[in-house]
Design a protein around this motif. Structure first.
Motif, mmCIF file in Angstrom:
data_model
loop_
_atom_site.group_PDB
_atom_site.id
_atom_site.type_symbol
_atom_site.label_atom_id
_atom_site.label_comp_id
_atom_site.label_asym_id
_atom_site.label_seq_id
_atom_site.Cartn_x
_atom_site.Cartn_y
_atom_site.Cartn_z
ATOM 1 N N THR A 167 -1.461 5.019 5.802
ATOM 2 C CA THR A 167 -0.994 5.840 5.014
ATOM 3 C C THR A 167 -2.030 5.637 3.702
ATOM 4 O O THR A 167 -2.227 4.710 3.321
ATOM 5 N N PHE A 168 -2.630 6.976 3.073
ATOM 6 C CA PHE A 168 -3.260 6.747 2.038
ATOM 7 C C PHE A 168 -2.846 7.950 1.109
ATOM 8 O O PHE A 168 -2.129 8.967 1.466
ATOM 9 N N ALA A 200 -7.568 -3.140 9.529
ATOM 10 C CA ALA A 200 -8.176 -2.184 10.291
ATOM 11 C C ALA A 200 -8.847 -1.047 9.470
ATOM 12 O O ALA A 200 -10.123 -0.559 9.494
ATOM 13 N N TYR A 209 4.123 0.341 -0.590
ATOM 14 C CA TYR A 209 2.832 0.806 0.022
ATOM 15 C C TYR A 209 2.366 -0.114 0.982
ATOM 16 O O TYR A 209 1.510 0.368 1.878
ATOM 17 N N TRP A 210 2.577 -1.237 1.068
ATOM 18 C CA TRP A 210 2.178 -2.117 2.067
ATOM 19 C C TRP A 210 2.961 -3.314 2.201
ATOM 20 O O TRP A 210 3.740 -3.639 1.067
HETATM 21 C C1 LIG Z 1 2.373 6.659 0.143
HETATM 22 C C2 LIG Z 1 1.288 5.751 0.380
HETATM 23 C C3 LIG Z 1 0.074 5.842 -0.302
HETATM 24 C C4 LIG Z 1 -1.051 4.769 -0.198
HETATM 25 N N1 LIG Z 1 -2.105 5.268 -0.880
HETATM 26 C C5 LIG Z 1 -3.030 4.121 -0.578
HETATM 27 C C6 LIG Z 1 -4.607 4.450 -1.195
HETATM 28 O O1 LIG Z 1 -4.910 5.574 -1.882
HETATM 29 N N2 LIG Z 1 -5.468 3.451 -1.168
HETATM 30 C C7 LIG Z 1 -5.266 2.416 -0.454
HETATM 31 O O2 LIG Z 1 -6.169 1.676 -0.234
HETATM 32 N N3 LIG Z 1 -3.923 2.077 0.236
HETATM 33 C C8 LIG Z 1 -3.104 3.050 -0.142
HETATM 34 N N4 LIG Z 1 -1.685 2.744 0.579
HETATM 35 C C9 LIG Z 1 -1.618 1.339 1.114
HETATM 36 C C10 LIG Z 1 -2.079 1.326 2.531
HETATM 37 O O3 LIG Z 1 -1.553 2.298 3.551
HETATM 38 C C11 LIG Z 1 -2.195 -0.101 3.216
HETATM 39 O O4 LIG Z 1 -2.408 -1.001 2.399
HETATM 40 C C12 LIG Z 1 -2.567 -0.490 4.580
HETATM 41 O O5 LIG Z 1 -1.796 -1.612 5.047
HETATM 42 C C13 LIG Z 1 -3.872 -0.764 4.592
HETATM 43 O O6 LIG Z 1 -4.435 -0.746 5.918
HETATM 44 P P1 LIG Z 1 -5.545 -1.860 6.478
HETATM 45 O O7 LIG Z 1 -5.661 -1.510 8.023
HETATM 46 O O8 LIG Z 1 -6.637 -2.163 5.682
HETATM 47 O O9 LIG Z 1 -4.528 -3.310 6.469
HETATM 48 P P2 LIG Z 1 -3.321 -3.773 7.397
HETATM 49 O O10 LIG Z 1 -4.004 -3.765 8.922
HETATM 50 O O11 LIG Z 1 -2.338 -2.629 7.477
HETATM 51 O O12 LIG Z 1 -2.990 -5.170 7.200
HETATM 52 C C14 LIG Z 1 -3.587 -6.364 7.516
HETATM 53 C C15 LIG Z 1 -3.287 -7.445 6.571
HETATM 54 O O13 LIG Z 1 -3.539 -7.090 5.301
HETATM 55 C C16 LIG Z 1 -2.573 -7.041 4.319
HETATM 56 N N5 LIG Z 1 -2.884 -6.077 3.341
HETATM 57 C C17 LIG Z 1 -2.654 -4.504 3.601
HETATM 58 N N6 LIG Z 1 -2.929 -3.844 2.651
HETATM 59 C C18 LIG Z 1 -3.517 -4.867 1.611
HETATM 60 C C19 LIG Z 1 -4.040 -4.861 0.046
HETATM 61 N N7 LIG Z 1 -4.004 -3.610 -0.301
HETATM 62 N N8 LIG Z 1 -4.252 -6.082 -0.410
HETATM 63 C C20 LIG Z 1 -3.919 -7.273 0.154
HETATM 64 N N9 LIG Z 1 -3.614 -7.399 1.657
HETATM 65 C C21 LIG Z 1 -3.334 -6.053 2.351
HETATM 66 C C22 LIG Z 1 -1.396 -6.907 5.166
HETATM 67 O O14 LIG Z 1 -0.202 -7.526 4.667
HETATM 68 C C23 LIG Z 1 -1.675 -7.730 6.364
HETATM 69 O O15 LIG Z 1 -1.500 -9.074 6.366
HETATM 70 C C24 LIG Z 1 -0.738 3.724 0.398
HETATM 71 C C25 LIG Z 1 0.617 3.467 1.378
HETATM 72 C C26 LIG Z 1 1.582 4.412 1.200
HETATM 73 C C27 LIG Z 1 2.684 4.247 1.945
#
Ligand SMILES: Cc1cc2nc3c(=O)[nH]c(=O)nc-3n(C[C@H](O)[C@H](O)[C@H](O)COP(=O)(O)OP(=O)(O)OC[C@H]3O[C@@H](n4cnc5c(N)ncnc54)[C@H](O)[C@@H]3O)c2cc1C
Length: 269
Positions: free
Chosen positions: A91-92, A115, A257-258
Motif C-alpha cells: 500500500t502507498f 519487495a 502504515y507498516w
Molecule cells: C495507507 C498507507 C499509505 C502508505 N504510504 C506509503 C508511502 O507513500 N510510501 C512508502 O514508502 N510507504 C507507504 N506505506 C507503507 C508501506 O506500505 C510499507 O512500508 C510496506 O511494508 C513496504 O513494503 P516493502 O515490500 O518494501 O517491505 P515489506 O516486504 O512489507 O517488509 C519487509 C521488511 O521490511 C520492514 N519494513 C517495511 N517498511 C519499512 C520501512 N518503511 N522502514 C523500515 N522497515 C520497513 C518490515 O517490517 C519487514 O521486516 C503506506 C502504508 C499505508 C497503510
C-alpha cells in the motif's frame, strides 16, 4: 441487490476489493537517497481520481525474482495467484494524479529489505504493475484551530499532501522521524507550519523519536492530530493522545502504515 452486496452478507466471504488496473512504470526518479518517486502510466488510469489527501492505493507487483506480472483472482477471502501463492501487494499514498498525462506518482521508501523497496530501485520504465484504489484518505476539518502531523519516512508523501490541503492560516506542527539524515527534504510551503525532523537514534525501535516528539509537543485542546508510521509506535501515540492528553476520539486519526519485522503482504485487505 448486486452480487457484490450479497457476497458481503455471507459469513466468511469478504467483499472483493476494487479491481487491479494494469499500468506500467513510466519513470523512476530519486527524491532523496531514501525515497524513490515512481511514475505509473497507462490507459487504465483514465478516470482515476483521488479526492482526499493521505489516501491509499494498493500496488500489485511482480513476485520477487520475476519481471512478469501475474494477475491474481479473488477467492472470497483474499487474492491468490494461479499457483496458490499470495501475490505481492503493498500500500502507498497516491501522491499526484495528472489527468492530462494520465499518470500517477507514488513515492516509495528505500529501507533495504522489502519487495516494494527493492522493486522501486530495480524496476525501470516499462515494468508492469497494477493498482487498486484509491482507499479513503483524511477528512480534514477546515474549521479546526490547529493541527499536529506526526509521521515517519513512509508518511512523508501523505504529510506533504496534508500540508498542501490544510487551510493556509491554520497553525500546523509537523514532526517527521527519519532513520537517516539523507531522508530530509523540503516539504510543501505552509506559512504557519513548523517542521521538525527527528533522527531515530541507532538501535532504537522504529517510531521512538516520533512518539517522543508527540509526547513533547504542545497540544491545545482543539488540536487535530494525524499520525502514521510503524504500527506499534502509532499505537503508543494513540494511547498518549487519548489517555494522557484526553483528546476526544474524533480529533485524532492514527494509522499503522507498516509492521516492524513483518512483510506487508496483506493480500485482500
Ligand atoms: C495507507 C498507507 C499509505 C502508505 N504510504 C506509503 C508511502 O507513500 N510510501 C512508502 O514508502 N510507504 C507507504 N506505506 C507503507 C508501506 O506500505 C510499507 O512500508 C510496506 O511494508 C513496504 O513494503 P516493502 O515490500 O518494501 O517491505 P515489506 O516486504 O512489507 O517488509 C519487509 C521488511 O521490511 C520492514 N519494513 C517495511 N517498511 C519499512 C520501512 N518503511 N522502514 C523500515 N522497515 C520497513 C518490515 O517490517 C519487514 O521486516 C503506506 C502504508 C499505508 C497503510
Amino acid at each position: 441487490m448486486s452480487s457484490r452486496d450479497s457476497q458481503a452478507e455471507v459469513p466468511g466471504i469478504r467483499r472483493e476489493p476494487p479491481r487491479f488496473r494494469p499500468v506500467e512504470v513510466l519513470g523512476v526518479e530519486p527524491v532523496t537517497p531514501r525515497l524513490v518517486r515512481v511514475t505509473l502510466a497507462g490507459p487504465e488510469l483514465e478516470g482515476f481520481t483521488v479526492e482526499q489527501p493521505a489516501a491509499s492505493v494498493r500496488l500489485l507487483l511482480p513476485s520477487p525474482g520475476t519481471e512478469e506480472l501475474v494477475m491474481p483472482s479473488w477467492n472470497g477471502n483474499e487474492f491468490l495467484l494461479p499457483d496458490g501463492r499470495r501475490p505481492t501487494i503493498r500500500t502507498f499514498t497516491p501522491l499526484r494524479v495528472d489527468p492530462e498525462a494520465v499518470t500517477l506518482d507514488v513515492e516509495i521508501v528505500v529501507h533495504g529489505g522489502g519487495a516494494a523497496s527493492e522493486w522501486a530501485q530495480a524496476g525501470g520504465p516499462g515494468s508492469p504493475v497494477a493498482i487498486s484504489g484509491p482507499g479513503r484518505g483524511y477528512a480534514l476539518d477546515a474549521e479546526a484551530p490547529a493541527f499536529l502531523l506526526a509521521g515517519d519516512e513512509t508518511a512523508i508523501p501523505a504529510s506533504g499532501q496534508l500540508l498542501e490541503a490544510l487551510p493556509r492560516e491554520t497553525p500546523v506542527q509537523v514532526h517527521v522521524e527519519i532513520a537517516d539524515p539523507s531522508a530530509r527534504l523540503e516539504l510543501p510551503e505552509h506559512a504557519h507550519a513548523s517542521v521538525d525532523w527527528h533522527e531515530l537514534p541507532t538501535g532504537a525501535p522504529p517510531g521512538d523519536a516520533q512518539v517522543a516528539a508527540v509526547q513533547g509537543s504542545d497540544l491545545a485542546a482543539d488540536t487535530r492530530v494525524w499520525a502514521a508510521g510503524e504500527a506499534a509506535a502509532v499505537q503508543r501515540i494513540r494511547r498518549h493522545v487519548f489517555e494522557d492528553r484526553g483528546l476526544p476520539r474524533r480529533q485524532a486519526t492514527v494509522r499503522g502504515y507498516w509492521k516492524h519485522g513483518r512483510a506487508g503482504d496483506d493480500s485482500g485487505r
